[in-house]
Write a protein that holds these residues in place. Structure first.
Motif, PDB file in Angstrom:
ATOM      1  N   LEU A  20       0.832  -1.208   0.000  1.00 45.47           N
ATOM      2  CA  LEU A  20       0.000   0.000   0.000  1.00 45.47           C
ATOM      3  C   LEU A  20       0.864   1.254   0.000  1.00 45.47           C
ATOM      4  O   LEU A  20       0.493   2.267  -0.620  1.00 45.47           O
ATOM      5  CB  LEU A  20      -0.939  -0.007   1.206  1.00 45.47           C
ATOM      6  CG  LEU A  20      -2.002  -1.109   1.219  1.00 45.47           C
ATOM      7  CD1 LEU A  20      -2.852  -1.016   2.482  1.00 45.47           C
ATOM      8  CD2 LEU A  20      -2.884  -1.045  -0.025  1.00 45.47           C
ATOM      9  N   PHE A  55      -3.872  -8.983  -2.281  1.00 43.54           N
ATOM     10  CA  PHE A  55      -5.009  -8.210  -2.783  1.00 43.54           C
ATOM     11  C   PHE A  55      -5.488  -8.887  -4.061  1.00 43.54           C
ATOM     12  O   PHE A  55      -4.787  -8.859  -5.081  1.00 43.54           O
ATOM     13  CB  PHE A  55      -4.599  -6.759  -3.056  1.00 43.54           C
ATOM     14  CG  PHE A  55      -4.029  -6.053  -1.860  1.00 43.54           C
ATOM     15  CD1 PHE A  55      -4.862  -5.571  -0.865  1.00 43.54           C
ATOM     16  CD2 PHE A  55      -2.656  -5.914  -1.706  1.00 43.54           C
ATOM     17  CE1 PHE A  55      -4.345  -4.927   0.256  1.00 43.54           C
ATOM     18  CE2 PHE A  55      -2.122  -5.272  -0.599  1.00 43.54           C
ATOM     19  CZ  PHE A  55      -2.968  -4.786   0.390  1.00 43.54           C
ATOM     20  N   ARG A  58      -7.652  -5.154  -8.214  1.00 44.16           N
ATOM     21  CA  ARG A  58      -7.345  -3.742  -8.002  1.00 44.16           C
ATOM     22  C   ARG A  58      -8.368  -3.072  -7.099  1.00 44.16           C
ATOM     23  O   ARG A  58      -8.017  -2.212  -6.275  1.00 44.16           O
ATOM     24  CB  ARG A  58      -7.290  -3.011  -9.354  1.00 44.16           C
ATOM     25  CG  ARG A  58      -6.705  -1.607  -9.233  1.00 44.16           C
ATOM     26  CD  ARG A  58      -6.491  -0.964 -10.584  1.00 44.16           C
ATOM     27  NE  ARG A  58      -7.727  -0.424 -11.126  1.00 44.16           N
ATOM     28  CZ  ARG A  58      -7.773   0.565 -12.021  1.00 44.16           C
ATOM     29  NH1 ARG A  58      -6.658   1.087 -12.490  1.00 44.16           N
ATOM     30  NH2 ARG A  58      -8.932   1.004 -12.473  1.00 44.16           N
ATOM     31  N   LEU A  61      -7.472  -3.722  -3.521  1.00 44.37           N
ATOM     32  CA  LEU A  61      -6.295  -2.946  -3.118  1.00 44.37           C
ATOM     33  C   LEU A  61      -6.655  -1.480  -2.937  1.00 44.37           C
ATOM     34  O   LEU A  61      -6.262  -0.851  -1.940  1.00 44.37           O
ATOM     35  CB  LEU A  61      -5.193  -3.102  -4.158  1.00 44.37           C
ATOM     36  CG  LEU A  61      -3.826  -2.520  -3.776  1.00 44.37           C
ATOM     37  CD1 LEU A  61      -2.702  -3.321  -4.449  1.00 44.37           C
ATOM     38  CD2 LEU A  61      -3.691  -1.041  -4.168  1.00 44.37           C
ATOM     39  N   TYR A  65      -6.419   0.690   0.539  1.00 43.61           N
ATOM     40  CA  TYR A  65      -5.653   1.927   0.632  1.00 43.61           C
ATOM     41  C   TYR A  65      -6.520   3.075   1.135  1.00 43.61           C
ATOM     42  O   TYR A  65      -6.128   3.822   2.042  1.00 43.61           O
ATOM     43  CB  TYR A  65      -5.058   2.286  -0.733  1.00 43.61           C
ATOM     44  CG  TYR A  65      -4.237   3.550  -0.706  1.00 43.61           C
ATOM     45  CD1 TYR A  65      -2.911   3.523  -0.273  1.00 43.61           C
ATOM     46  CD2 TYR A  65      -4.792   4.779  -1.066  1.00 43.61           C
ATOM     47  CE1 TYR A  65      -2.155   4.689  -0.216  1.00 43.61           C
ATOM     48  CE2 TYR A  65      -4.044   5.939  -1.010  1.00 43.61           C
ATOM     49  CZ  TYR A  65      -2.731   5.891  -0.589  1.00 43.61           C
ATOM     50  OH  TYR A  65      -1.994   7.048  -0.527  1.00 43.61           O
TER      51      TYR A  65
END
Length: 208
Positions: A20, A55, A58, A61, A65
């Motif tokens: 991250l 993750f 996308r 993830l 984040y």
């Protein structure tokens, strides 16, 4: 056995944080919507297989984040506004401080870049974590029914993301907008409540 499991969990947490962090460095230089999993894997110095181990895609993830940074921003905002005794002033200062912190962060401000598709608003609208943090902040200022607080929190998130994408003329202009239109709704004073009640009675009387 328990100790070994704990260490394994801790290592996974550290690895995820490093990924991250690498993503955040990319977001600081590029619009968030243009950063892909291949880019993040290269920046983190790991293989795609390793990246997907932590993750799965996308969206996951990006969500991780946003949630991590939301907690960090919320803690910063609370530290900077916690000593303000007046709820309305604390609310106003909290809103302006939150927007300033986002704008001062190259990684976070990229989520609201208008040069590309600003995905920050969509992420904020869909995030239960952001909604919960906003609801908690509102409850700390003014107690109300949970469903009322939840609706106000959703609306407040939309207001802030709108200002981040389409800023006011300057900081004072944005502060005036928030003070005039947002604060009375989010944290009504006794005067605001009395005016609202009086208007409601007037409307009812005129309709009879």
């Amino acid at each position: 056995m328990a100790s070994k499991d704990w260490l394994s969990s801790r290592r996974a947490e550290v690895a995820a944080d490093r990924i991250l962090d690498a993503a955040g460095e990319l977001f600081a230089d590029h619009p968030a919507s243009g950063v892909g999993m291949n880019d993040i894997a290269r920046a983190a110095g790991c293989s795609r297989a390793t990246l997907y181990r932590y993750f799965e895609n996308r969206e996951v993830l990006y969500t991780a984040y946003v949630h991590r940074e939301s907690f960090r921003l919320y803690e910063q905002m609370n530290e900077l506004t916690g000593g303000i005794p007046d709820p309305r002033e604390r609310l106003l200062h909290g809103l302006t401080t939150s927007m300033r912190l986002v704008r001062e962060s190259p990684a976070l401000s990229s989520w609201f870049a208008t040069a590309d598709s600003p995905i920050g608003a969509e992420m904020a609208e869909q995030s239960e974590v952001i909604q919960a943090l906003t609801s908690g902040f509102l409850l700390s200022l003014h107690q109300d029914a949970p469903d009322v607080v939840h609706r106000r929190a959703r609306w407040l998130v939309r207001v802030l993301t709108s200002l981040l994408i389409f800023p006011g003329r300057d900081a004072e202009d944005e502060r005036a907008i928030l003070e005039e239109f947002v604060v009375p709704m989010m944290c009504p004073s006794e005067t605001d409540s009395a005016v609202a009640t009086s208007s409601l009675h007037t409307d009812r009387d005129s309709s009879t």
